[in-house]
Scaffold this active site. Sequence first.
Site, PDB file in Angstrom:
ATOM      1  N   TYR A 223       0.788  -1.227   0.000  1.00  0.00           N
ATOM      2  CA  TYR A 223       0.000   0.000   0.000  1.00  0.00           C
ATOM      3  C   TYR A 223       0.832   1.295   0.000  1.00  0.00           C
ATOM      4  O   TYR A 223       0.256   2.381   0.044  1.00  0.00           O
ATOM      5  CB  TYR A 223      -0.923  -0.003   1.229  1.00  0.00           C
ATOM      6  CG  TYR A 223      -2.170  -0.867   1.057  1.00  0.00           C
ATOM      7  CD1 TYR A 223      -2.072  -2.218   0.755  1.00  0.00           C
ATOM      8  CD2 TYR A 223      -3.443  -0.321   1.196  1.00  0.00           C
ATOM      9  CE1 TYR A 223      -3.201  -3.007   0.603  1.00  0.00           C
ATOM     10  CE2 TYR A 223      -4.591  -1.098   1.045  1.00  0.00           C
ATOM     11  CZ  TYR A 223      -4.458  -2.442   0.746  1.00  0.00           C
ATOM     12  OH  TYR A 223      -5.582  -3.218   0.588  1.00  0.00           O
TER      13      TYR A 223
ATOM     14  N   HIS B  91     -10.926  -3.612   5.046  1.00  0.00           N
ATOM     15  CA  HIS B  91     -10.686  -4.857   4.281  1.00  0.00           C
ATOM     16  C   HIS B  91     -11.404  -6.013   4.974  1.00  0.00           C
ATOM     17  O   HIS B  91     -11.618  -5.959   6.195  1.00  0.00           O
ATOM     18  CB  HIS B  91      -9.174  -5.143   4.234  1.00  0.00           C
ATOM     19  CG  HIS B  91      -8.763  -6.116   3.172  1.00  0.00           C
ATOM     20  ND1 HIS B  91      -8.972  -7.469   3.280  1.00  0.00           N
ATOM     21  CD2 HIS B  91      -8.153  -5.928   1.963  1.00  0.00           C
ATOM     22  CE1 HIS B  91      -8.499  -8.081   2.191  1.00  0.00           C
ATOM     23  NE2 HIS B  91      -8.002  -7.166   1.370  1.00  0.00           N
ATOM     24  N   GLY B  92     -11.705  -7.052   4.239  1.00  0.00           N
ATOM     25  CA  GLY B  92     -12.243  -8.282   4.835  1.00  0.00           C
ATOM     26  C   GLY B  92     -11.217  -8.861   5.797  1.00  0.00           C
ATOM     27  O   GLY B  92     -10.013  -8.772   5.538  1.00  0.00           O
ATOM     28  N   ASP B  93     -11.693  -9.452   6.900  1.00  0.00           N
ATOM     29  CA  ASP B  93     -10.722  -9.903   7.911  1.00  0.00           C
ATOM     30  C   ASP B  93      -9.968 -11.171   7.494  1.00  0.00           C
ATOM     31  O   ASP B  93      -9.134 -11.677   8.245  1.00  0.00           O
ATOM     32  CB  ASP B  93     -11.384 -10.085   9.282  1.00  0.00           C
ATOM     33  CG  ASP B  93     -12.458 -11.157   9.277  1.00  0.00           C
ATOM     34  OD1 ASP B  93     -12.676 -11.789   8.209  1.00  0.00           O
ATOM     35  OD2 ASP B  93     -13.096 -11.357  10.325  1.00  0.00           O
TER      36      ASP B  93
ATOM     37  N   THR C 177     -17.200 -12.116   4.206  1.00  0.00           N
ATOM     38  CA  THR C 177     -18.447 -12.759   3.812  1.00  0.00           C
ATOM     39  C   THR C 177     -18.118 -14.006   3.006  1.00  0.00           C
ATOM     40  O   THR C 177     -17.556 -13.894   1.909  1.00  0.00           O
ATOM     41  CB  THR C 177     -19.283 -11.802   2.908  1.00  0.00           C
ATOM     42  OG1 THR C 177     -19.316 -10.522   3.530  1.00  0.00           O
ATOM     43  CG2 THR C 177     -20.675 -12.320   2.666  1.00  0.00           C
TER      44      THR C 177
ATOM     45  N   ASP D  61      14.440 -40.800 -20.007  1.00  0.00           N
ATOM     46  CA  ASP D  61      13.966 -39.625 -20.748  1.00  0.00           C
ATOM     47  C   ASP D  61      14.452 -39.715 -22.203  1.00  0.00           C
ATOM     48  O   ASP D  61      15.333 -38.970 -22.619  1.00  0.00           O
ATOM     49  CB  ASP D  61      14.521 -38.370 -20.028  1.00  0.00           C
ATOM     50  CG  ASP D  61      14.094 -37.068 -20.676  1.00  0.00           C
ATOM     51  OD1 ASP D  61      13.100 -37.067 -21.418  1.00  0.00           O
ATOM     52  OD2 ASP D  61      14.781 -36.048 -20.428  1.00  0.00           O
TER      53      ASP D  61
HETATM   54  C1  SPV Z   1      13.115 -31.528 -19.100  1.00  0.00           C
HETATM   55  O1  SPV Z   1      12.769 -31.017 -18.032  1.00  0.00           O
HETATM   56  O2  SPV Z   1      12.732 -32.631 -19.468  1.00  0.00           O
HETATM   57  C2  SPV Z   1      14.016 -30.786 -19.995  1.00  0.00           C
HETATM   58  C3  SPV Z   1      14.964 -29.826 -19.442  1.00  0.00           C
HETATM   59  O3  SPV Z   1      13.980 -31.041 -21.178  1.00  0.00           O
HETATM   60  S1  SPV Z   1      16.470 -30.642 -19.227  1.00  0.00           S
HETATM   61  O4  SPV Z   1      16.221 -31.816 -18.396  1.00  0.00           O
HETATM   62  O5  SPV Z   1      17.371 -29.722 -18.601  1.00  0.00           O
HETATM   63  O6  SPV Z   1      16.947 -31.057 -20.525  1.00  0.00           O
HETATM   64 MG    MG Z   2      12.940 -32.789 -21.666  1.00  0.00          MG
END
Ligand code: SPV
Ligand code: MG
Length: 431
Positions: free
Chosen positions: A75, A89-91, A122, A204
């Site tokens: 603020y 303000h609402g509490d 409310t 992955d």
């Molecule tokens: C993921 O999170 O799958 C990515 C980023 O592709 S990294 O793991 O850094 O490649």
């Molecule tokens: Mg990735």
Amino acid sequence: MKKVYTCFCTDVIHEGHLNIIKEAKKLGDVYVGVLSDAAMIKFNRFPTIGFEERVALVKNVDGVKEVLIQDEVMYDKIVDKLHPDYIIHGDNWKVGPMKAVRDNAERLINAYGGKIVDVPYTYNENVKRVDAQLKEKLSMPEYRRKRLKQLLAISPIVKTIEVHSGLTGLIAEKTIVEHNGELNQFDAMWVSSLCDSTAKGKPDIELVDMTSRFRTIDDVMEVTTKPIIFDGDTGGLTEHFVYTVRSLERMGVSAIIIEDKTGLKKNSLFGTEVEQTQDSIEHFCEKISAGKKVQLTDDFMIIARIESLILERGMDDALTRAHAYVEAGADGIMIHSRKKEPTEILEFCDKFRKNNKKTPIVVVPSSFNCITEAELSEHGVNIVIYANQLTRSAFPAMEKTAKDILKFHRAKEVDSRLMPIKDIISLIEEL
Ligand code: SPV
Ligand code: MG
């Protein structure tokens, strides 16, 4: 007449707001602040209507003398300008992260003898319904999809956290902190290929198929409203990629990031320790263009990820690719690095920004994690992705619990480290 100030952070005026105005009128002239978009997203939720509409909404409320713009959660500026005798303000702001806002307002107004007035909040069935409707509206595909572009327009840097389940989605959605007098929350979610695969106990390497990845998105979407950036790995065959774009767009995902690798993709953090092949500029550009051609809305973004620094092909190669990918239609560039220091990332950003002021830059500071959001933003970065930290924090905690139960032949020793069952249940909303 005394001046009474209240700040509204809402898209709908309901009886709770009208009650505050009624109470405020008993004390003097009523001044209402409307929180700006940028402030609202730090503190509350994304607005479902524009700022001008929110101002008009409040102007129409009976008993409001003047509408002011409050462009910061705290603020200081507004109190300095208006010097109100009361802030009402609402509490509900007496507890949780909002308490920091109340403390700030109280400190400011007490300094000259003004007073804080807390009105009982409310929260009846009507107010609950309005709240739920706004939340639902935010989660609908047509609202959610465009949100990333909206955030890019109002936020200096879009803070994105990895999610791979409904539960991690809830953490991304609901975590809000007060620190050093500021409130903050994440803006967006990253459906990481690494963490989505890891959660399934898989490597992955684009092994978890799209149908399964979409299931993860669905689980996340069920319980969240924030926009989603999807890790699309290489995007696969161009002939398949176009279908992925269509599906994600229809689901309400905001962006896909595809990386310029081909063949058997491995995680970038392996760098040159494993064999990884970078795609040709021509072929990757064709993939980007094909994706852009099939999308049906202006909302969806295709972001091109450059692996030149990961694969040690040099800065010039990274920059050449970045400009070529933008030329081919990419809506953003992600530049990745696995160096401990952010030097090469910052060099890339500075050089890229010399010729391109607008295309959003995305970075994933997993290795170069000492850099702050503000520093990245100064170098032209628009989106920061914390790509795997939730998974990496959960795994050791779970493993330690499992080991200790085996060690002590009971669960008593681990209990003090665990979230109470009541708290975990309260994370999950009942309809
Ligand atoms: C993921 O999170 O799958 C990515 C980023 O592709 S990294 O793991 O850094 O490649
Ligand atoms: Mg990735």
